[in-house]
Design a protein around this motif. Structure first.
Motif, PDB file in Angstrom:
ATOM      1  N   MET A   1      21.494-123.600  -4.154  1.00 16.90           N
ATOM      2  CA  MET A   1      21.170-121.766  -4.262  1.00 16.90           C
ATOM      3  C   MET A   1      21.935-121.342  -5.274  1.00 16.90           C
ATOM      4  SD  MET A   1      20.956-119.366  -0.992  1.00 16.90           S
ATOM      5  CE  MET A   1      20.860-117.742  -1.309  1.00 16.90           C
ATOM      6  N   SER A   2      21.180-120.523  -6.165  1.00 18.97           N
ATOM      7  CA  SER A   2      21.672-119.650  -7.227  1.00 18.97           C
ATOM      8  C   SER A   2      22.265-118.437  -6.564  1.00 18.97           C
ATOM      9  CB  SER A   2      20.614-119.470  -8.202  1.00 18.97           C
ATOM     10  OG  SER A   2      20.245-120.643  -8.821  1.00 18.97           O
ATOM     11  N   LEU A   3      23.324-118.111  -7.271  1.00 23.30           N
ATOM     12  CA  LEU A   3      24.036-116.826  -7.039  1.00 23.30           C
ATOM     13  C   LEU A   3      23.536-115.934  -8.072  1.00 23.30           C
ATOM     14  CD1 LEU A   3      26.227-114.924  -5.780  1.00 23.30           C
ATOM     15  CD2 LEU A   3      27.854-116.092  -7.416  1.00 23.30           C
ATOM     16  N   VAL A   4      23.037-114.643  -7.648  1.00 20.97           N
ATOM     17  CA  VAL A   4      22.589-113.589  -8.739  1.00 20.97           C
ATOM     18  C   VAL A   4      23.344-112.572  -8.519  1.00 20.97           C
ATOM     19  CG1 VAL A   4      20.542-112.511  -9.090  1.00 20.97           C
ATOM     20  CG2 VAL A   4      20.209-114.789  -8.178  1.00 20.97           C
ATOM     21  N   ILE A   5      23.763-112.047  -9.783  1.00 23.10           N
ATOM     22  CA  ILE A   5      24.557-110.826  -9.755  1.00 23.10           C
ATOM     23  C   ILE A   5      23.837-109.612 -10.485  1.00 23.10           C
ATOM     24  CG2 ILE A   5      26.972-110.003 -10.428  1.00 23.10           C
ATOM     25  CD1 ILE A   5      27.877-112.953 -10.457  1.00 23.10           C
ATOM     26  N   THR A   6      23.735-108.508  -9.936  1.00 27.44           N
ATOM     27  CA  THR A   6      22.968-107.508 -10.531  1.00 27.44           C
ATOM     28  C   THR A   6      23.627-106.387 -10.650  1.00 27.44           C
ATOM     29  OG1 THR A   6      20.905-108.481  -9.667  1.00 27.44           O
ATOM     30  CG2 THR A   6      20.857-106.337 -10.221  1.00 27.44           C
ATOM     31  N   LEU A 211      25.747-115.885  -1.984  1.00 27.30           N
ATOM     32  CA  LEU A 211      26.885-116.619  -1.649  1.00 27.30           C
ATOM     33  C   LEU A 211      26.818-117.404  -0.494  1.00 27.30           C
ATOM     34  CD1 LEU A 211      29.161-113.659  -2.521  1.00 27.30           C
ATOM     35  CD2 LEU A 211      29.307-115.741  -3.533  1.00 27.30           C
ATOM     36  N   ASP A 212      27.697-118.244  -0.324  1.00 29.15           N
ATOM     37  CA  ASP A 212      27.788-119.332   0.874  1.00 29.15           C
ATOM     38  C   ASP A 212      27.858-118.502   2.272  1.00 29.15           C
ATOM     39  OD1 ASP A 212      27.981-122.461   1.386  1.00 29.15           O
ATOM     40  OD2 ASP A 212      29.084-121.165   2.871  1.00 29.15           O
ATOM     41  N   PRO A 213      27.318-118.780   3.033  1.00 28.40           N
ATOM     42  CA  PRO A 213      27.285-118.083   4.693  1.00 28.40           C
ATOM     43  C   PRO A 213      28.781-118.009   4.951  1.00 28.40           C
ATOM     44  CG  PRO A 213      25.343-119.308   4.440  1.00 28.40           C
ATOM     45  CD  PRO A 213      26.016-119.644   3.257  1.00 28.40           C
ATOM     46  N   THR A 214      29.439-119.365   4.728  1.00 28.17           N
ATOM     47  CA  THR A 214      30.796-119.432   5.144  1.00 28.17           C
ATOM     48  C   THR A 214      31.867-118.574   4.510  1.00 28.17           C
ATOM     49  OG1 THR A 214      31.216-120.949   3.534  1.00 28.17           O
ATOM     50  CG2 THR A 214      30.186-121.869   5.723  1.00 28.17           C
ATOM     51  N   TYR A 215      31.235-117.935   3.593  1.00 26.62           N
ATOM     52  CA  TYR A 215      32.169-116.967   2.760  1.00 26.62           C
ATOM     53  C   TYR A 215      32.401-115.586   3.643  1.00 26.62           C
ATOM     54  CZ  TYR A 215      31.999-119.837  -1.586  1.00 26.62           C
ATOM     55  OH  TYR A 215      31.757-120.579  -2.659  1.00 26.62           O
ATOM     56  N   PHE A 216      31.461-115.320   4.569  1.00 32.22           N
ATOM     57  CA  PHE A 216      31.727-114.011   5.183  1.00 32.22           C
ATOM     58  C   PHE A 216      32.530-114.280   6.643  1.00 32.22           C
ATOM     59  CE2 PHE A 216      28.276-114.070   2.430  1.00 32.22           C
ATOM     60  CZ  PHE A 216      28.078-113.075   1.792  1.00 32.22           C
ATOM     61  N   GLY A 217      33.320-113.077   6.909  1.00 30.74           N
ATOM     62  CA  GLY A 217      34.108-113.083   7.831  1.00 30.74           C
ATOM     63  C   GLY A 217      34.967-111.940   7.963  1.00 30.74           C
ATOM     64  N   ASP A 218      36.116-111.862   8.650  1.00 34.99           N
ATOM     65  CA  ASP A 218      37.162-110.862   8.757  1.00 34.99           C
ATOM     66  C   ASP A 218      38.283-111.436   7.697  1.00 34.99           C
ATOM     67  OD1 ASP A 218      38.798-108.775   9.411  1.00 34.99           O
ATOM     68  OD2 ASP A 218      39.752-110.177  10.981  1.00 34.99           O
TER      69      ASP A 218
ATOM     70  N   THR B   6      23.793-121.166 -11.362  1.00 32.40           N
ATOM     71  CA  THR B   6      22.999-122.221 -10.617  1.00 32.40           C
ATOM     72  C   THR B   6      23.963-123.446 -10.651  1.00 32.40           C
ATOM     73  OG1 THR B   6      20.953-121.328 -11.302  1.00 32.40           O
ATOM     74  CG2 THR B   6      21.104-123.740 -10.491  1.00 32.40           C
ATOM     75  N   PRO B   7      24.180-124.040  -9.467  1.00 35.82           N
ATOM     76  CA  PRO B   7      25.257-125.331  -9.297  1.00 35.82           C
ATOM     77  C   PRO B   7      24.126-126.507  -9.816  1.00 35.82           C
ATOM     78  CG  PRO B   7      24.533-124.713  -7.059  1.00 35.82           C
ATOM     79  CD  PRO B   7      23.930-123.735  -8.141  1.00 35.82           C
ATOM     80  N   ILE B   8      24.805-127.456 -10.546  1.00 35.47           N
ATOM     81  CA  ILE B   8      24.140-128.441 -11.048  1.00 35.47           C
ATOM     82  C   ILE B   8      24.801-129.750 -10.470  1.00 35.47           C
ATOM     83  CG2 ILE B   8      23.257-129.898 -12.892  1.00 35.47           C
ATOM     84  CD1 ILE B   8      22.080-127.046 -12.980  1.00 35.47           C
TER      85      ILE B   8
END
Lengths: 235, 235
Positions: A1-6, A211-218, B6-8
Motif C-alpha cells: 500500500m502506498s503512503l501519500v503525503i499531502t 501508514l502501517d496500522p501497527t505504527y499507531f498507539g501511545d 510505493t514499496p516494491i
C-alpha cells in the motif's frame, strides 16, 4: 500500500489569539481534505508556538540572541561564534535552543512550544471531538545533526503514534538477534512531511495517509526519543 | 501536489551473480509500476552490497565481528562492549561500520557498498538506457543518531538528486538572512521510504513520485552530506 503525503496550506496568520485546531480544520477544508482514522497530521512547530504565545521581543543584537538561547537551554554543549549547540529544557539537543529568528515579525523571536507532546495530544483530542477521527499527530522542528551536513525535520512532539517502533522483531530470519532495530518512525514521518512542506511558504501542515496500522498507539517524543544523558555516547 | 511512496517487493534472491538493475526492473514490472521522469527510486544498501559481492565469511564470534568492523573503519570514535561507533572508509559515522550480521546467510556478514554514490549513478544510468527515464536514485542504510533514541534510514549514495538543498533561499520574508537552511533532502527521502519498507521483509525498493522538480540535479552523498572532520563539533 502506498503512503501519500499531502501539503495543507494555511491562509490565515497565526497569533496568540489563534485556535490552532480551528486553523487546521479550516485549512483541511480549503484543501478539500477530510482527515480519516489512521491518518497522521504533521504540524510544524512555529505555528504551534505562535498560537501558544511563545513569541518574545528581540532587538536583533547578538547579546539578545544569546540571552534568549541561554534562557531556553538547560545546558550548552558547544559554542562557535554566536552558534550554540544546546540541550533545551525539554532535553532536545539542537542549534540555538530552537530560538527562531527567521520568518518572524520584525522585533520578535519565536521559541519552541513548552510541551510539544502535550500540544500534539491536545490537537489529537480536538480532532476526535470536532471530527470524530482517530489520527496521529506529529509536531516537527528543523534540527542539525552531528557528522552529517544539512538539517532535517524531526519530531519534537507526538500523540496517537508509537514514536519508536521495533519494525523487525528481535530475532531475524536466521534466528539471530537483531541489533538496532528500534526505528524512530516519528522522526522519519517528520522528515517525510518536510519533503512536501519545505518549498511551500505558509504551508505548516501535512496529511499522511497509508501508514502501517501497527505504527499507531501511545507514544511520546520526550519519553521515547530523547536519550537519557547517561545513555548517550556523545554528550 | 502529493508525494506518493510505493514499496516494491523483490521475489528473487540476490547474489554476486545478480544484476541489480534487472532485479529492480523485474520488481517494478511485477508491481505494475513503470518509472517515469521525476521519480526517485530508493534502494536499501543490503541488496546493492550483495549484488556487488560484499558478502564475507563470519563465524559468529565477537573477535571476528570486531575484526570486520576494524577493517571497514578509518577510525573508531567510541567503544561500548562490542558496539563500536565508527568512521567508515567512506567517512560515514555509524554503528559497527555498517557491518550487517542480521538477515544474512548463516556464516556470512554483509558489508556496505564500497562506493554507494557510484552504485546509484550506475543504476540511474541503467534506468535511462533500459527504460529511457530520468530518475533520481537514493541508496539507504540504517544509522543511529547522537542524542536521539532509535535509528532512521539515511542516504549513503545518490544520483540525479540534489542531496542537500537550500529550500528557503538565503533571505527570509522579512529580509533577514536565514540560518541552517540547507536541508538534507536525500536523508529525508531515505527515512520516508523506510516508512513503507520497514515492515515489509524482502522489500528493498521504493518508488517516490511527486517530489519537487527543483530537487533534481547533480548531487553526491559523499561530497555533500559527509561533514569534513574539521567542520564537525562532535568528533
Amino acid at each position: 500500500m502506498s503512503l501519500v503525503i499531502t501539503p495543507i496550506a494555511l491562509r490565515a496568520s497565526v497569533s496568540a489569539e489563534s485556535d490552532i485546531l480551528t486553523l487546521l480544520l479550516d485549512a483541511l477544508d480549503q484543501a478539500g481534505e477530510a482527515p480519516t482514522d489512521g491518518d497522521v497530521i504533521v504540524v510544524t512547530s512555529k505555528v504551534i508556538a505562535k498560537a501558544e504565545g511563545r513569541v518574545v521581543p528581540f532587538d536583533g543584537t547578538d547579546h539578545a540572541k544569546l540571552a534568549l538561547i541561554e534562557s531556553e537551554s538547560r545546558r550548552i554543549l558547544r559554542r562557535r561564534g554566536t552558534l550554540r549547540i544546546t540541550e533545551t529544557h525539554h532535553g532536545f539537543v539542537n542549534a540555538n535552543a530552537g530560538v527562531d529568528l527567521s520568518n518572524t515579525e520584525p522585533g520578535t523571536a519565536v521559541l519552541l512550544p513548552v510541551d510539544p507532546d502535550r500540544s500534539a495530544r491536545r490537537l489529537r483530542a480536538g480532532l476526535r471531538v470536532r471530527r470524530d477521527v482517530d489520527v496521529g499527530v506529529v509536531i516537527t522542528d528543523t534540527f542539525g545533526r552531528a557528522w552529517r551536513h544539512g538539517v532535517t525535520d524531526v519530531a519534537i512532539g507526538a500523540a496517537g503514534l508509537r514514536t519508536v517502533l521495533d519494525l523487525r522483531g528481535t530475532v531475524d530470519a536466521t534466528g539471530r538477534t537483531l541489533e538496532a532495530t528500534e526505528v524512530a518512525i516519528a522522526d522519519e514521518i517528520a522528515g517525510a512531511a518536510n519533503l512536501v512542506l519545505g518549498k511551500a511558504a505558509g504551508t505548516p501542515f501535512a496529511l499522511l495517509r497509508g501508514l502501517d496500522p501497527t505504527y499507531f498507539g501511545d507514544g511520546s517524543v520526550t519519553r521515547d526519543i530523547i536519550r537519557p544523558v547517561n545513555g548517550d555516547l556523545f554528550r
